[in-house]
Design a protein around this motif. Sequence first.
Motif, PDB file in Angstrom:
ATOM      1  N   ARG A  66       0.828  -1.208   0.000  1.00  0.00           N
ATOM      2  CA  ARG A  66       0.000   0.000   0.000  1.00  0.00           C
ATOM      3  C   ARG A  66       0.863   1.258   0.000  1.00  0.00           C
ATOM      4  O   ARG A  66       0.588   2.211  -0.751  1.00  0.00           O
ATOM      5  CB  ARG A  66      -0.937  -0.006   1.212  1.00  0.00           C
ATOM      6  CG  ARG A  66      -1.854   1.226   1.276  1.00  0.00           C
ATOM      7  CD  ARG A  66      -2.676   1.267   2.553  1.00  0.00           C
ATOM      8  NE  ARG A  66      -3.665   0.214   2.622  1.00  0.00           N
ATOM      9  CZ  ARG A  66      -4.850   0.259   2.020  1.00  0.00           C
ATOM     10  NH1 ARG A  66      -5.195   1.303   1.280  1.00  0.00           N
ATOM     11  NH2 ARG A  66      -5.702  -0.740   2.155  1.00  0.00           N
ATOM     12  N   SER A  67       1.906   1.264   0.804  1.00  0.00           N
ATOM     13  CA  SER A  67       2.793   2.428   0.858  1.00  0.00           C
ATOM     14  C   SER A  67       3.465   2.676  -0.486  1.00  0.00           C
ATOM     15  O   SER A  67       3.617   3.830  -0.927  1.00  0.00           O
ATOM     16  CB  SER A  67       3.859   2.218   1.941  1.00  0.00           C
ATOM     17  OG  SER A  67       3.265   2.144   3.216  1.00  0.00           O
ATOM     18  N   GLU A  68       3.867   1.594  -1.150  1.00  0.00           N
ATOM     19  CA  GLU A  68       4.499   1.722  -2.462  1.00  0.00           C
ATOM     20  C   GLU A  68       3.528   2.329  -3.484  1.00  0.00           C
ATOM     21  O   GLU A  68       3.892   3.247  -4.235  1.00  0.00           O
ATOM     22  CB  GLU A  68       4.959   0.343  -2.948  1.00  0.00           C
ATOM     23  CG  GLU A  68       5.550   0.348  -4.347  1.00  0.00           C
ATOM     24  CD  GLU A  68       5.725  -1.054  -4.917  1.00  0.00           C
ATOM     25  OE1 GLU A  68       5.919  -1.172  -6.141  1.00  0.00           O
ATOM     26  OE2 GLU A  68       5.639  -2.033  -4.149  1.00  0.00           O
ATOM     27  N   GLY A 123       0.493  -9.342 -12.137  1.00  0.00           N
ATOM     28  CA  GLY A 123       0.252 -10.609 -11.455  1.00  0.00           C
ATOM     29  C   GLY A 123      -0.183 -10.461 -10.014  1.00  0.00           C
ATOM     30  O   GLY A 123       0.073 -11.337  -9.184  1.00  0.00           O
ATOM     31  N   TRP A 124      -0.839  -9.349  -9.686  1.00  0.00           N
ATOM     32  CA  TRP A 124      -1.270  -9.112  -8.315  1.00  0.00           C
ATOM     33  C   TRP A 124      -2.410 -10.049  -7.931  1.00  0.00           C
ATOM     34  O   TRP A 124      -3.219 -10.450  -8.780  1.00  0.00           O
ATOM     35  CB  TRP A 124      -1.735  -7.666  -8.150  1.00  0.00           C
ATOM     36  CG  TRP A 124      -0.647  -6.656  -8.272  1.00  0.00           C
ATOM     37  CD1 TRP A 124       0.694  -6.860  -8.095  1.00  0.00           C
ATOM     38  CD2 TRP A 124      -0.798  -5.271  -8.615  1.00  0.00           C
ATOM     39  NE1 TRP A 124       1.387  -5.694  -8.291  1.00  0.00           N
ATOM     40  CE2 TRP A 124       0.499  -4.699  -8.608  1.00  0.00           C
ATOM     41  CE3 TRP A 124      -1.886  -4.458  -8.920  1.00  0.00           C
ATOM     42  CZ2 TRP A 124       0.722  -3.355  -8.893  1.00  0.00           C
ATOM     43  CZ3 TRP A 124      -1.675  -3.118  -9.199  1.00  0.00           C
ATOM     44  CH2 TRP A 124      -0.381  -2.572  -9.187  1.00  0.00           C
ATOM     45  N   ASN A 125      -2.485 -10.337  -6.619  1.00  0.00           N
ATOM     46  CA  ASN A 125      -3.621 -11.120  -6.135  1.00  0.00           C
ATOM     47  C   ASN A 125      -4.819 -10.201  -5.877  1.00  0.00           C
ATOM     48  O   ASN A 125      -4.735  -8.972  -6.063  1.00  0.00           O
ATOM     49  CB  ASN A 125      -3.240 -11.920  -4.884  1.00  0.00           C
ATOM     50  CG  ASN A 125      -2.838 -11.032  -3.705  1.00  0.00           C
ATOM     51  OD1 ASN A 125      -3.370  -9.939  -3.508  1.00  0.00           O
ATOM     52  ND2 ASN A 125      -1.879 -11.512  -2.905  1.00  0.00           N
ATOM     53  N   ALA A 126      -5.928 -10.775  -5.423  1.00  0.00           N
ATOM     54  CA  ALA A 126      -7.168 -10.016  -5.260  1.00  0.00           C
ATOM     55  C   ALA A 126      -7.019  -8.869  -4.272  1.00  0.00           C
ATOM     56  O   ALA A 126      -7.550  -7.769  -4.481  1.00  0.00           O
ATOM     57  CB  ALA A 126      -8.295 -10.954  -4.822  1.00  0.00           C
ATOM     58  N   VAL A 127      -6.298  -9.092  -3.189  1.00  0.00           N
ATOM     59  CA  VAL A 127      -6.131  -8.050  -2.176  1.00  0.00           C
ATOM     60  C   VAL A 127      -5.258  -6.917  -2.703  1.00  0.00           C
ATOM     61  O   VAL A 127      -5.548  -5.729  -2.493  1.00  0.00           O
ATOM     62  CB  VAL A 127      -5.534  -8.650  -0.884  1.00  0.00           C
ATOM     63  CG1 VAL A 127      -5.223  -7.549   0.124  1.00  0.00           C
ATOM     64  CG2 VAL A 127      -6.505  -9.659  -0.272  1.00  0.00           C
ATOM     65  N   GLN A 128      -4.193  -7.244  -3.405  1.00  0.00           N
ATOM     66  CA  GLN A 128      -3.345  -6.203  -3.979  1.00  0.00           C
ATOM     67  C   GLN A 128      -4.105  -5.355  -4.980  1.00  0.00           C
ATOM     68  O   GLN A 128      -3.946  -4.129  -5.021  1.00  0.00           O
ATOM     69  CB  GLN A 128      -2.116  -6.846  -4.637  1.00  0.00           C
ATOM     70  CG  GLN A 128      -1.120  -7.439  -3.659  1.00  0.00           C
ATOM     71  CD  GLN A 128      -0.006  -8.201  -4.365  1.00  0.00           C
ATOM     72  OE1 GLN A 128      -0.262  -8.989  -5.275  1.00  0.00           O
ATOM     73  NE2 GLN A 128       1.227  -7.975  -3.956  1.00  0.00           N
ATOM     74  N   LYS A 129      -4.945  -5.985  -5.777  1.00  0.00           N
ATOM     75  CA  LYS A 129      -5.751  -5.221  -6.736  1.00  0.00           C
ATOM     76  C   LYS A 129      -6.694  -4.271  -6.008  1.00  0.00           C
ATOM     77  O   LYS A 129      -6.888  -3.122  -6.418  1.00  0.00           O
ATOM     78  CB  LYS A 129      -6.541  -6.185  -7.641  1.00  0.00           C
ATOM     79  CG  LYS A 129      -5.663  -6.905  -8.660  1.00  0.00           C
ATOM     80  CD  LYS A 129      -6.470  -7.774  -9.599  1.00  0.00           C
ATOM     81  CE  LYS A 129      -6.898  -9.076  -8.961  1.00  0.00           C
ATOM     82  NZ  LYS A 129      -7.541  -9.995  -9.918  1.00  0.00           N
ATOM     83  N   HIS A 130      -7.282  -4.741  -4.906  1.00  0.00           N
ATOM     84  CA  HIS A 130      -8.179  -3.890  -4.123  1.00  0.00           C
ATOM     85  C   HIS A 130      -7.414  -2.702  -3.540  1.00  0.00           C
ATOM     86  O   HIS A 130      -7.912  -1.560  -3.575  1.00  0.00           O
ATOM     87  CB  HIS A 130      -8.818  -4.714  -3.002  1.00  0.00           C
ATOM     88  CG  HIS A 130      -9.633  -3.892  -2.051  1.00  0.00           C
ATOM     89  ND1 HIS A 130     -10.890  -3.428  -2.366  1.00  0.00           N
ATOM     90  CD2 HIS A 130      -9.355  -3.448  -0.786  1.00  0.00           C
ATOM     91  CE1 HIS A 130     -11.371  -2.731  -1.341  1.00  0.00           C
ATOM     92  NE2 HIS A 130     -10.464  -2.733  -0.385  1.00  0.00           N
ATOM     93  N   ILE A 131      -6.231  -2.954  -3.017  1.00  0.00           N
ATOM     94  CA  ILE A 131      -5.428  -1.876  -2.437  1.00  0.00           C
ATOM     95  C   ILE A 131      -5.078  -0.847  -3.506  1.00  0.00           C
ATOM     96  O   ILE A 131      -5.151   0.373  -3.273  1.00  0.00           O
ATOM     97  CB  ILE A 131      -4.158  -2.453  -1.786  1.00  0.00           C
ATOM     98  CG1 ILE A 131      -4.527  -3.236  -0.528  1.00  0.00           C
ATOM     99  CG2 ILE A 131      -3.157  -1.341  -1.463  1.00  0.00           C
ATOM    100  CD1 ILE A 131      -3.357  -4.001   0.085  1.00  0.00           C
ATOM    101  N   PHE A 132      -4.699  -1.312  -4.676  1.00  0.00           N
ATOM    102  CA  PHE A 132      -4.376  -0.407  -5.776  1.00  0.00           C
ATOM    103  C   PHE A 132      -5.584   0.470  -6.123  1.00  0.00           C
ATOM    104  O   PHE A 132      -5.462   1.695  -6.260  1.00  0.00           O
ATOM    105  CB  PHE A 132      -3.936  -1.212  -6.996  1.00  0.00           C
ATOM    106  CG  PHE A 132      -3.779  -0.403  -8.251  1.00  0.00           C
ATOM    107  CD1 PHE A 132      -2.672   0.413  -8.436  1.00  0.00           C
ATOM    108  CD2 PHE A 132      -4.746  -0.444  -9.256  1.00  0.00           C
ATOM    109  CE1 PHE A 132      -2.520   1.168  -9.595  1.00  0.00           C
ATOM    110  CE2 PHE A 132      -4.601   0.305 -10.412  1.00  0.00           C
ATOM    111  CZ  PHE A 132      -3.494   1.117 -10.582  1.00  0.00           C
ATOM    112  N   GLU A 133      -6.756  -0.132  -6.261  1.00  0.00           N
ATOM    113  CA  GLU A 133      -7.966   0.621  -6.587  1.00  0.00           C
ATOM    114  C   GLU A 133      -8.273   1.654  -5.507  1.00  0.00           C
ATOM    115  O   GLU A 133      -8.654   2.794  -5.798  1.00  0.00           O
ATOM    116  CB  GLU A 133      -9.144  -0.334  -6.739  1.00  0.00           C
ATOM    117  CG  GLU A 133      -9.071  -1.240  -7.956  1.00  0.00           C
ATOM    118  CD  GLU A 133     -10.130  -2.337  -7.928  1.00  0.00           C
ATOM    119  OE1 GLU A 133     -10.805  -2.489  -6.868  1.00  0.00           O
ATOM    120  OE2 GLU A 133     -10.287  -3.035  -8.939  1.00  0.00           O
TER     121      GLU A 133
END
Length: 393
Positions: A13-15, A68-78
Amino acid sequence: MDLNFTAEELAFRSEIRQWVAENLPKDISHKVLNSLRLSREDMQRWARILGAKGWLGYGWPRQFGGPGWNAVQKHIFEEECALAGSPRIVPFGPVMVAPVIMAFGTPEQHKRFLPGIASGEVWWSQGYSEPGSGSDLASLKTRAERKGDKYILNGQKTWTTLGQYGDWIFCLVRTSTEGKPQTGISFILVDMKSPGITVRPIITMDGEHEVNEVFFDNVEVPAENLIGEENKGWTYAKHLLAHERTNIADVNRAKRELERLKRLAKAEGVYDDLRFRDQIALLEVDIVALEMLVLRVLSAEKSGKQSLDIAGLLKIRGSEIQQRYTELMMLAAGPFAQPFVHEAMEAGWQGEFAGAAAVAPLAGTYFNMRKTTIYGGSNEVQRNIVSQTVLGA
């Protein structure tokens, strides 16, 4: 089920937050955070920035050039993009048609279509709804007749969002009238510059040109643009809709707009009214509950368990929340929200405002959000689906 973010996810998230802060153009975020009109160039400029980073296709697997992000990473990005004031990624290319091309297209179609989507250079539109075929999409009538190495398209699509900007459009078309309606539908990609295509604007309640009618009059489409097998388009369409599962809830924008509502209420002097603040609190509780529902879905996806089949429920609650926060913003501004000056939504407007400049876009946004409980399958239809698939009624 664990709804807490791990140390690795917090670092991720910080990145994302730092990168977005450094790369999101300030003039674009200003428009988003204040509900000012975004131009095609605004939306495509951000898409190109994401494309250059390899993040426009943020949900794509690595084999197709995604992160290649997982579901949680995609949510954090959004979420980080939304909170920073970035435009929503126009989903028709990277979120909708790209996964269908990846899953059911040929290697040649992968090479031909995916790079332009990933870079943000090619604008895609969606050709699903028709007059009389919205929630009952299987009744669509646009025909595609095979003649040699091409299809001839005739018919009409409607409510085509931002279709006036489209370079390509993916369409569900009828290629057979035999058997059940769903069995005669095909999925085809159409160049919007093809002779015989007419795009006609539909001006919405807020005075905006957001949606369109698209007419096909003997439009020739190469047969190589068919995705998968003929008459299997309904299966591919369902695959596409699966990629909207949590996105349609739009909980990240709701969190951002909740903070805007609080700022507006304080500026307009109604935040100290306990009855009004009660309404803000009720909205915040609903947003938190929706977020928890989204995180439950993501937790199931991340762990490899069967994902909760609650797309309809997410759509119902998300759309009602969107309407509620726009209504509360109108109430916060009171009579100053009522005068609607269309030009006041443009950045740099120098005319007179009725009240503070921040209230100028409120009426337009309120009118626009009346659509949310209708598109994507009306909420009445969604409630029937939820009762059958979730409650077993």
